[in-house]
Motif scaffolding. Structure first.
Motif, PDB file in Angstrom:
ATOM      1  N   ALA A 514     -59.874 -18.789  50.223  1.00  0.00           N
ATOM      2  CA  ALA A 514     -60.445 -17.409  49.566  1.00  0.00           C
ATOM      3  C   ALA A 514     -60.897 -17.595  48.226  1.00  0.00           C
ATOM      4  O   ALA A 514     -61.975 -17.003  47.742  1.00  0.00           O
ATOM      5  CB  ALA A 514     -59.130 -16.358  49.346  1.00  0.00           C
ATOM      6  N   TYR A 515     -60.275 -18.472  47.418  1.00  0.00           N
ATOM      7  CA  TYR A 515     -60.650 -18.922  46.046  1.00  0.00           C
ATOM      8  C   TYR A 515     -61.731 -19.705  46.200  1.00  0.00           C
ATOM      9  O   TYR A 515     -62.897 -19.544  45.377  1.00  0.00           O
ATOM     10  CB  TYR A 515     -59.697 -19.973  45.434  1.00  0.00           C
ATOM     11  CG  TYR A 515     -60.023 -20.737  44.262  1.00  0.00           C
ATOM     12  CD1 TYR A 515     -60.472 -20.248  43.067  1.00  0.00           C
ATOM     13  CD2 TYR A 515     -60.203 -21.953  44.177  1.00  0.00           C
ATOM     14  CE1 TYR A 515     -61.057 -20.994  42.051  1.00  0.00           C
ATOM     15  CE2 TYR A 515     -60.624 -22.938  43.095  1.00  0.00           C
ATOM     16  CZ  TYR A 515     -61.065 -22.465  42.222  1.00  0.00           C
ATOM     17  OH  TYR A 515     -61.385 -23.194  40.989  1.00  0.00           O
ATOM     18  N   LEU A 516     -62.244 -20.967  46.952  1.00  0.00           N
ATOM     19  CA  LEU A 516     -63.314 -21.463  46.861  1.00  0.00           C
ATOM     20  C   LEU A 516     -64.428 -20.885  47.350  1.00  0.00           C
ATOM     21  O   LEU A 516     -65.544 -20.948  46.816  1.00  0.00           O
ATOM     22  CB  LEU A 516     -63.097 -22.842  47.803  1.00  0.00           C
ATOM     23  CG  LEU A 516     -62.226 -23.970  47.195  1.00  0.00           C
ATOM     24  CD1 LEU A 516     -61.914 -24.806  48.191  1.00  0.00           C
ATOM     25  CD2 LEU A 516     -62.456 -24.500  45.969  1.00  0.00           C
ATOM     26  N   THR A 517     -64.155 -19.733  48.290  1.00  0.00           N
ATOM     27  CA  THR A 517     -65.347 -19.142  49.079  1.00  0.00           C
ATOM     28  C   THR A 517     -65.786 -18.066  47.921  1.00  0.00           C
ATOM     29  O   THR A 517     -67.041 -18.043  47.658  1.00  0.00           O
ATOM     30  CB  THR A 517     -64.806 -18.086  49.924  1.00  0.00           C
ATOM     31  OG1 THR A 517     -64.385 -19.036  51.178  1.00  0.00           O
ATOM     32  CG2 THR A 517     -65.963 -17.197  50.557  1.00  0.00           C
ATOM     33  N   ALA A 518     -65.098 -17.546  46.909  1.00  0.00           N
ATOM     34  CA  ALA A 518     -65.526 -16.541  46.044  1.00  0.00           C
ATOM     35  C   ALA A 518     -66.228 -17.407  44.959  1.00  0.00           C
ATOM     36  O   ALA A 518     -67.471 -16.912  44.382  1.00  0.00           O
ATOM     37  CB  ALA A 518     -64.264 -15.864  45.148  1.00  0.00           C
ATOM     38  N   LEU A 566     -62.260 -14.295  39.038  1.00  0.00           N
ATOM     39  CA  LEU A 566     -60.804 -14.610  39.188  1.00  0.00           C
ATOM     40  C   LEU A 566     -60.012 -13.416  38.801  1.00  0.00           C
ATOM     41  O   LEU A 566     -58.982 -13.175  39.323  1.00  0.00           O
ATOM     42  CB  LEU A 566     -60.631 -15.684  38.296  1.00  0.00           C
ATOM     43  CG  LEU A 566     -60.893 -17.312  38.713  1.00  0.00           C
ATOM     44  CD1 LEU A 566     -60.713 -18.193  37.615  1.00  0.00           C
ATOM     45  CD2 LEU A 566     -59.909 -17.588  39.877  1.00  0.00           C
ATOM     46  N   ALA A 567     -60.397 -12.645  37.907  1.00  0.00           N
ATOM     47  CA  ALA A 567     -59.756 -11.464  37.424  1.00  0.00           C
ATOM     48  C   ALA A 567     -59.918 -10.365  38.490  1.00  0.00           C
ATOM     49  O   ALA A 567     -58.577  -9.803  38.847  1.00  0.00           O
ATOM     50  CB  ALA A 567     -60.290 -10.810  36.070  1.00  0.00           C
ATOM     51  N   GLU A 568     -60.808 -10.298  39.258  1.00  0.00           N
ATOM     52  CA  GLU A 568     -60.724  -9.521  40.448  1.00  0.00           C
ATOM     53  C   GLU A 568     -59.771  -9.970  41.494  1.00  0.00           C
ATOM     54  O   GLU A 568     -59.267  -9.226  41.999  1.00  0.00           O
ATOM     55  CB  GLU A 568     -62.353  -9.401  40.949  1.00  0.00           C
ATOM     56  CG  GLU A 568     -63.302  -8.664  39.873  1.00  0.00           C
ATOM     57  CD  GLU A 568     -64.561  -8.689  40.575  1.00  0.00           C
ATOM     58  OE1 GLU A 568     -64.654  -8.967  41.851  1.00  0.00           O
ATOM     59  OE2 GLU A 568     -65.719  -8.393  39.729  1.00  0.00           O
ATOM     60  N   LEU A 569     -59.786 -11.345  41.776  1.00  0.00           N
ATOM     61  CA  LEU A 569     -58.735 -11.591  42.787  1.00  0.00           C
ATOM     62  C   LEU A 569     -57.585 -11.660  42.355  1.00  0.00           C
ATOM     63  O   LEU A 569     -56.705 -11.597  43.466  1.00  0.00           O
ATOM     64  CB  LEU A 569     -59.250 -13.230  43.010  1.00  0.00           C
ATOM     65  CG  LEU A 569     -60.607 -13.558  43.658  1.00  0.00           C
ATOM     66  CD1 LEU A 569     -60.836 -15.035  43.707  1.00  0.00           C
ATOM     67  CD2 LEU A 569     -60.575 -12.998  45.068  1.00  0.00           C
ATOM     68  N   GLU A 570     -57.238 -11.526  41.184  1.00  0.00           N
ATOM     69  CA  GLU A 570     -55.629 -11.575  40.594  1.00  0.00           C
ATOM     70  C   GLU A 570     -54.952 -10.466  41.546  1.00  0.00           C
ATOM     71  O   GLU A 570     -53.859 -10.580  42.013  1.00  0.00           O
ATOM     72  CB  GLU A 570     -55.654 -11.096  39.304  1.00  0.00           C
ATOM     73  CG  GLU A 570     -54.156 -11.212  38.779  1.00  0.00           C
ATOM     74  CD  GLU A 570     -54.164 -11.259  37.294  1.00  0.00           C
ATOM     75  OE1 GLU A 570     -52.967 -11.092  36.887  1.00  0.00           O
ATOM     76  OE2 GLU A 570     -55.236 -11.394  36.655  1.00  0.00           O
ATOM     77  N   GLU A 572     -56.035  -8.793  44.350  1.00  0.00           N
ATOM     78  CA  GLU A 572     -55.769  -9.215  45.949  1.00  0.00           C
ATOM     79  C   GLU A 572     -54.686 -10.386  46.099  1.00  0.00           C
ATOM     80  O   GLU A 572     -53.952 -10.096  47.176  1.00  0.00           O
ATOM     81  CB  GLU A 572     -56.991  -9.640  46.294  1.00  0.00           C
ATOM     82  CG  GLU A 572     -57.125 -10.027  47.741  1.00  0.00           C
ATOM     83  CD  GLU A 572     -58.633 -10.585  47.925  1.00  0.00           C
ATOM     84  OE1 GLU A 572     -58.544 -11.331  49.032  1.00  0.00           O
ATOM     85  OE2 GLU A 572     -59.686 -10.280  47.375  1.00  0.00           O
ATOM     86  N   PHE A 573     -54.722 -11.206  45.054  1.00  0.00           N
ATOM     87  CA  PHE A 573     -53.618 -12.478  45.476  1.00  0.00           C
ATOM     88  C   PHE A 573     -52.145 -11.686  45.294  1.00  0.00           C
ATOM     89  O   PHE A 573     -51.322 -12.242  46.021  1.00  0.00           O
ATOM     90  CB  PHE A 573     -53.910 -13.229  44.514  1.00  0.00           C
ATOM     91  CG  PHE A 573     -55.207 -14.377  44.797  1.00  0.00           C
ATOM     92  CD1 PHE A 573     -55.964 -13.990  45.953  1.00  0.00           C
ATOM     93  CD2 PHE A 573     -55.333 -15.760  44.355  1.00  0.00           C
ATOM     94  CE1 PHE A 573     -56.971 -14.829  46.201  1.00  0.00           C
ATOM     95  CE2 PHE A 573     -56.230 -16.416  44.754  1.00  0.00           C
ATOM     96  CZ  PHE A 573     -57.151 -16.011  45.375  1.00  0.00           C
ATOM     97  N   GLY A 577     -48.852 -11.871  47.611  1.00  0.00           N
ATOM     98  CA  GLY A 577     -47.791 -12.694  47.109  1.00  0.00           C
ATOM     99  C   GLY A 577     -48.070 -13.751  46.761  1.00  0.00           C
ATOM    100  O   GLY A 577     -47.349 -14.750  46.789  1.00  0.00           O
ATOM    101  N   TRP A 578     -49.545 -14.142  46.147  1.00  0.00           N
ATOM    102  CA  TRP A 578     -49.928 -15.458  45.975  1.00  0.00           C
ATOM    103  C   TRP A 578     -49.743 -15.133  44.335  1.00  0.00           C
ATOM    104  O   TRP A 578     -50.198 -14.281  43.654  1.00  0.00           O
ATOM    105  CB  TRP A 578     -51.460 -15.666  46.179  1.00  0.00           C
ATOM    106  CG  TRP A 578     -51.479 -15.799  47.788  1.00  0.00           C
ATOM    107  CD1 TRP A 578     -50.257 -15.952  48.800  1.00  0.00           C
ATOM    108  CD2 TRP A 578     -52.751 -15.463  48.743  1.00  0.00           C
ATOM    109  NE1 TRP A 578     -50.725 -15.844  50.130  1.00  0.00           N
ATOM    110  CE2 TRP A 578     -52.228 -15.927  49.932  1.00  0.00           C
ATOM    111  CE3 TRP A 578     -54.033 -15.446  48.174  1.00  0.00           C
ATOM    112  CZ2 TRP A 578     -53.061 -15.874  50.973  1.00  0.00           C
ATOM    113  CZ3 TRP A 578     -54.815 -15.392  49.422  1.00  0.00           C
ATOM    114  CH2 TRP A 578     -54.431 -15.593  50.640  1.00  0.00           C
TER     115      TRP A 578
END
Length: 742
Positions: A514-518, A566-570, A572-573, A577-578
C-alpha cells in the motif's frame, strides 16, 4: 519460403471470412454476434415502424387508470366484466371480443356463498327468506351472468401455460379448449414448439360459453426482450392456438388452420415455415413463433376506456364492427414487457400488434433460404475486400469498407422493407469491419514492432503518460549509457526493522504494498522514473529517458506530496492496526550516468554517479536532523521558486568536499509571514553558530523551541551547541560538521 506482407494479410482475412461464414451456417454460436444481431433487428424495427394504425380494425379496450378510478381496483367483480361484454356486443356491435385475461376460479366476492350458508341454518326454513333467496341467487350469480354474456357474444378467452421444467406434479386450473392440431400430426418431422408443462385456463362454465380461447404466454428472447410470439403451443402432444391466432380466426369466420411446408425444400429440411388460415399466410419460425410486427413505441392502436364502454360514452364509430381486445394497461397491474420499441410495453398492445399483423400481412419472416442469402453475401463481400483492401492506401481502404457497409445495409433494408424478409446482417458487418481492421492495423502491429519494442521496454520504468509521449517520438529514445544533468530521489522508512517486528508477514507485505503504490503514483504524477524498490526504500530519478527541464522542481514537489500522502495514509493504516510511517527523503542533482546496465543475465535501466551516492547520504541525514526532506545545493539552484531552509554544511562519509544541505519549506508564492519569521530566526541562529557565538545561538534556539518545542532539528542544534560550548572547535573551524557514518 517466406510469406510476404500481402500474403499475410490475405491469410488473416481468410480467417475472419471463415469465422463469419461458419457462424452464418450455424456451425458454431457466439453470444456476442447474437447480441449484435438482436441489436440490428431492433434498430431496423424502430427505423421502419409505420406508427399508429389509422382506421384500425383492431381496438384496445383499456383497463387503465381512468377505468380503475371509476370502477374500483382490479380485479373487478364479474358482473362488471359481464356489463362490459354486453355493451360491446349489444350496443357497439363489435366483430370479436378478445379477453387478455383468464378466469380459473369461481367468483368469491358476490355474497352468494354467505346467503347459501344462511340458507343451510335455521333462517333457511323461513318461507320469506326462501322466496328472497331465489331472487338473490339470480342477481348474485355473477359467474352465470358473465357466462351468459360470453355465450351471446363473439368472445375469445385467454389462458396461459407455464414452461418451467422440473415440476414433478404441476397444478392445472380450469380446462383447455379443443386443440388446433391433435397429437401425432407432426410425427416424423422433428419440429420444436413452445411446450407447456402446466396451464392456467378458464372454468368449464366460461370455456364452454366462449367461442374460442387462446394462449397469451409471452416467451422473451435470450436477452429478455420480447420479439416473437408463439402461434402454437404444445401440451401433452397436442397443439393449441395463441390468443392472437384465435381472435383472427373468429374474425375471419373460423377457417381451418393448416401447417405450411415448402414443397421444393431438401428432403432433410422439415421446418414449418407458415400457418395457412383461409387466405392468410402467417410466417412462423423456430418453435412455431412469429415475429411481432410492432408499429411503434406505444399507443399505436386506438384505446377506448373500459368505463366509457360500460357507460356508453365511447363513440360508436370507434368500435362498430371492430375487433375489441380487452386488457390491462395501468402500469401497476404489471402486464408490461421489455420490447424492441419500449421497455414497458403493455401485453394487450403486443396482442393487438399480432392480430393486426395476421390480418394485414405485416409479419416479417425468416425462411430457410435467408441463410443461403446471408452466406452468399458474406462470401461475395469477403472475396472482394480480401484481395482489394491490401492494395489500397489507408484512406481508400476506409472508403472501400464504408461503401461495402453502405451496400450491405441498403440491400438488407430493401429485403426487410419490400420482401418482409429478416436477413441476418451482423456477420456481414463484422466481416467488413474485421477485414478493414486487419488491413489497417497490420502495419502498426508488425511493421513498427521495433519502435513498439523500445517503448515497451521503457514502460517498465516510466509512468504511462511518458510512455505515450515516447510513442510520438521513438527516434529520440535510447537505452544506451549516457551522461545527463539529472535529479535523483531516495526515500526510506525510518525504524523499519522495529516496525516489521510488530507485524505478521502478511500484514507487513500488505502495508508495504500500500505504501509503495501510493508513493509511486505520486512520483509518476510528477514525471519521475522509478528506478527500483530496495525493500521499503524507493529510488527514482528525473530527466531520463525523456528530457525534463524542470527535473529539480518536479522531484521536490513529488517529495512534498509524498509526505502529504503519508499523512493521508495514517488514518487508513490506523484502522487496519498498522503503525504510522515516517519516511526520510534525500534529493540531489548533478551529472549522472543513465542507461541499461547489468549483466547478460539481468539488465536494468538505472543511474550511477557521485551525485547519486550523495542523494543516498542525504536521505540518511534526515534521521539525524529530524526533518522529512533534505536536498542538495545543486537541486536548490534548480528551484528558485521554492523557499529553503539551510540546515547545515556537512561532510558526508565517502566525500571530502563539504556540501550544504537544505530543507524545502514551501513555494515562494504560498509562504506566510509566520513561516518567514521562523525561517529568519533560524538563519540568525545559524549565523551566530558559524561565528561560534554560542550564547546568542542558544538564545535564538530558545525562542524557536518555545514556538515549536517538538522540533527535533532545534533540539539537535541545542545539544550540539552545548557540546561545542563544553569543547570549542577552535579558531580554524570552518562551520562544517563531519559525519563518520552513512
Amino acid at each position: 519460403m517466406r510469406i510476404g506482407h500481402y500474403q499475410q494479410r490475405i491469410l488473416l482475412g481468410l480467417l475472419v471470412l471463415a469465422a463469419m461464414l461458419l457462424y452464418s451456417l450455424g456451425v458454431f454460436h457466439s453470444r456476442f454476434i447474437q447480441n449484435l444481431e438482436a441489436f440490428a433487428y431492433d434498430v431496423r424495427l424502430r427505423l421502419t415502424a409505420p406508427g399508429p394504425a389509422e382506421n384500425s380494425d383492431v381496438v384496445i379496450i383499456s383497463i387503465g387508470q381512468k377505468s380503475l378510478a371509476a370502477e374500483g381496483r382490479w380485479p373487478w367483480p364479474r358482473y362488471k366484466l359481464a356489463k362490459l361484454i354486453q355493451e360491446l356486443n349489444s350496443h357497439y356491435h363489435v366483430a370479436v371480443i378478445g379477453l387478455d385475461m383468464t378466469f380459473p376460479d369461481p367468483e368469491s366476492d358476490s355474497g352468494l356463498a354467505v346467503l347459501e350458508a344462511l340458507a343451510s341454518g335455521p333462517l333457511g326454513k323461513s318461507k320469506v327468506f326462501q322466496d328472497q333467496m331465489q331472487a338473490w341467487e339470480s342477481r348474485l350469480d355473477y359467474d352465470a351472468d358473465l357466462a351468459r354474456q360470453l355465450r351471446l357474444s363473439p368472445s375469445v378467452l385467454g389462458y396461459y401455460v407455464t414452461t418451467v421444467e422440473g415440476q414433478s406434479d404441476p397444478d392445472n386450473t380450469g380446462v383447455l379448449p379443443p386443440p388446433t392440431f391433435p397429437p401425432g400430426i407432426f410425427r416424423g418431422r422433428h419440429l420444436s414448439f413452445v411446450t407447456g408443462n402446466a396451464y392456467g385456463a378458464n372454468l368449464p362454465l366460461f370455456a364452454e360459453s366462449a367461442k374460442a380461447a387462446g394462449c397469451f404466454t409471452a416467451i422473451p428472447d435470450f436477452d429478455g426482450v420480447l420479439r416473437r410470439a408463439p402461434m402454437l403451443i404444445e401440451y401433452h402432444g397436442a397443439y393449441y392456438d395463441s390468443l392472437a391466432l384465435a381472435v383472427a380466426d373468429i374474425y375471419l369466420g373460423s377457417p381451418p388452420i393448416k401447417p405450411g411446408f415448402p414443397q421444393d425444400a431438401p428432403a432433410n429440411y422439415q421446418a414449418m415455415e407458415w400457418l395457412q388460415m383461409g387466405g392468410k399466410r402467417i410466417p412462423v419460425g423456430p418453435h412455431g413463433s412469429a415475429l411481432i410486427p410492432y408499429r411503434g413505441t406505444g399507443k399505436t392502436f386506438p384505446l377506448v376506456s373500459a368505463t366509457d364502454v360500460m357507460n356508453k360514452k365511447a363513440p360508436m364509430g370507434a368500435l362498430f364492427g371492430k375487433i375489441a381486445l380487452v386488457g390491462l394497461t395501468a402500469p401497476g397491474l404489471l402486464d408490461l414487457h421489455a420490447t424492441p420499441v419500449g421497455t414497458e410495453y403493455p401485453g394487450i398492445e403486443v396482442q393487438a400488434s399480432m392480430v393486426y399483423g395476421i390480418l394485414h400481412d405485416t409479419i416479417k419472416e425468416r425462411p430457410a433460404y435467408v441463410t443461403a442469402i446471408a452466406a452468399s453475401m458474406i462470401v461475395l463481400l469477403g472475396l472482394v475486400l480480401l484481395f482489394l483492401l491490401p492494395l489500397l492506401s489507408p484512406l481508400r481502404s476506409l472508403l472501400a469498407a464504408a461503401l461495402a457497409l453502405a451496400i450491405t445495409v441498403a440491400v438488407n433494408l430493401a429485403a426487410w422493407t419490400y420482401g418482409n424478409l429478416v436477413v441476418p446482417i451482423a456477420p456481414a458487418i463484422l466481416l467488413i469491419v474485421g477485414l478493414f481492421v486487419v488491413n489497417s492495423f497490420y502495419g502498426y502491429f508488425f511493421e513498427t514492432r521495433k519502435r513498439k519494442y523500445i517503448v515497451s521496454k521503457f514502460g517498465q520504468y516510466v509512468p504511462p503518460s511518458l510512455v505515450r509521449e515516447m510513442a510520438k517520438f521513438p527516434e529520440t529514445l535510447s537505452m544506451q549509457g549516457q551522461s545527463r544533468d539529472m535529479t535523483v530521489l531516495f526515500a526510506d522508512v525510518c525504524n523499519f526493522t522495529r516496525i516489521s517486528e510488530g507485524l505478521s508477514p502478511t500484514e507487513l507485505s500488505a502495508m508495504i504494498n500500500a505504501y509503495l503504490t501510493a508513493m509511486t503514483e505520486v512520483i509518476q504524477r510528477y514525471k519521475g522514473t522509478v528506478d527500483k524498490y530496495i525493500g521499503d526504500a524507493i529510488m527514482a530519478f528525473w530527466n531520463a529517458p525523456l528530457p525534463d527541464n524542470r527535473h529539480g522542481r518536479n522531484a521536490i514537489m513529488a517529495a512534498l506530496e509524498m509526505q502529504a500522502k503519508l499523512a493521508e495514509l495514517e488514518s487508513e493504516f490506523k484502522a487496519k492496526g498498522w503503525p504510522a510511517l515516517r519516511v526520510g527523503i534525500g534529493i540531489n542533482s548533478g551529472v549522472m550516468n543513465v542507461g541499461n546496465m547489468g549483466s547478460q543475465f539481468r539488465m536494468a535501466y538505472t543511474v550511477m554517479g557521485d551525485a547519486v551516492n550523495t542523494a543516498a547520504r542525504l536521505e540518511g541525514l534526515t534521521r539525524k536532523y529530524g526533518v522529512d526532506i533534505i536536498v542538495g545545493a545543486d537541486t536548490r539552484k534548480l528551484t528558485p521558486e521554492m523557499i529553503f531552509r539551510e540546515i547545515d554544511v556537512v561532510r558526508v562519509k565517502g566525500r571530502d568536499k563539504p556540501v550544504a544541505i537544505y530543507e524545502p519549506i514551501n513555494l515562494r508564492s504560498k509562504m506566510d509571514m509566520e513561516q518567514f519569521n521562523e525561517l529568519n530566526q533560524f538563519e540568525q541562529m545559524r549565523a551566530y553558530y558559524r561565528k561560534q557565538r554560542w550564547p546568542e545561538a542558544m538564545g535564538q534556539l530558545a525562542v524557536l523551541l518555545e514556538k515549536n518545542p517538538s522540533s527535533t532539528l532545534y533540539a539537535f542544534y541545542s545539544e550540539r551547541i552545548e557540546q561545542f560550548m563544553a569543547s570549542p572547535p577552535g579558531d580554524e573551524w570552518d562551520g562544517v560538521f563531519n559525519f563518520q557514518t552513512k
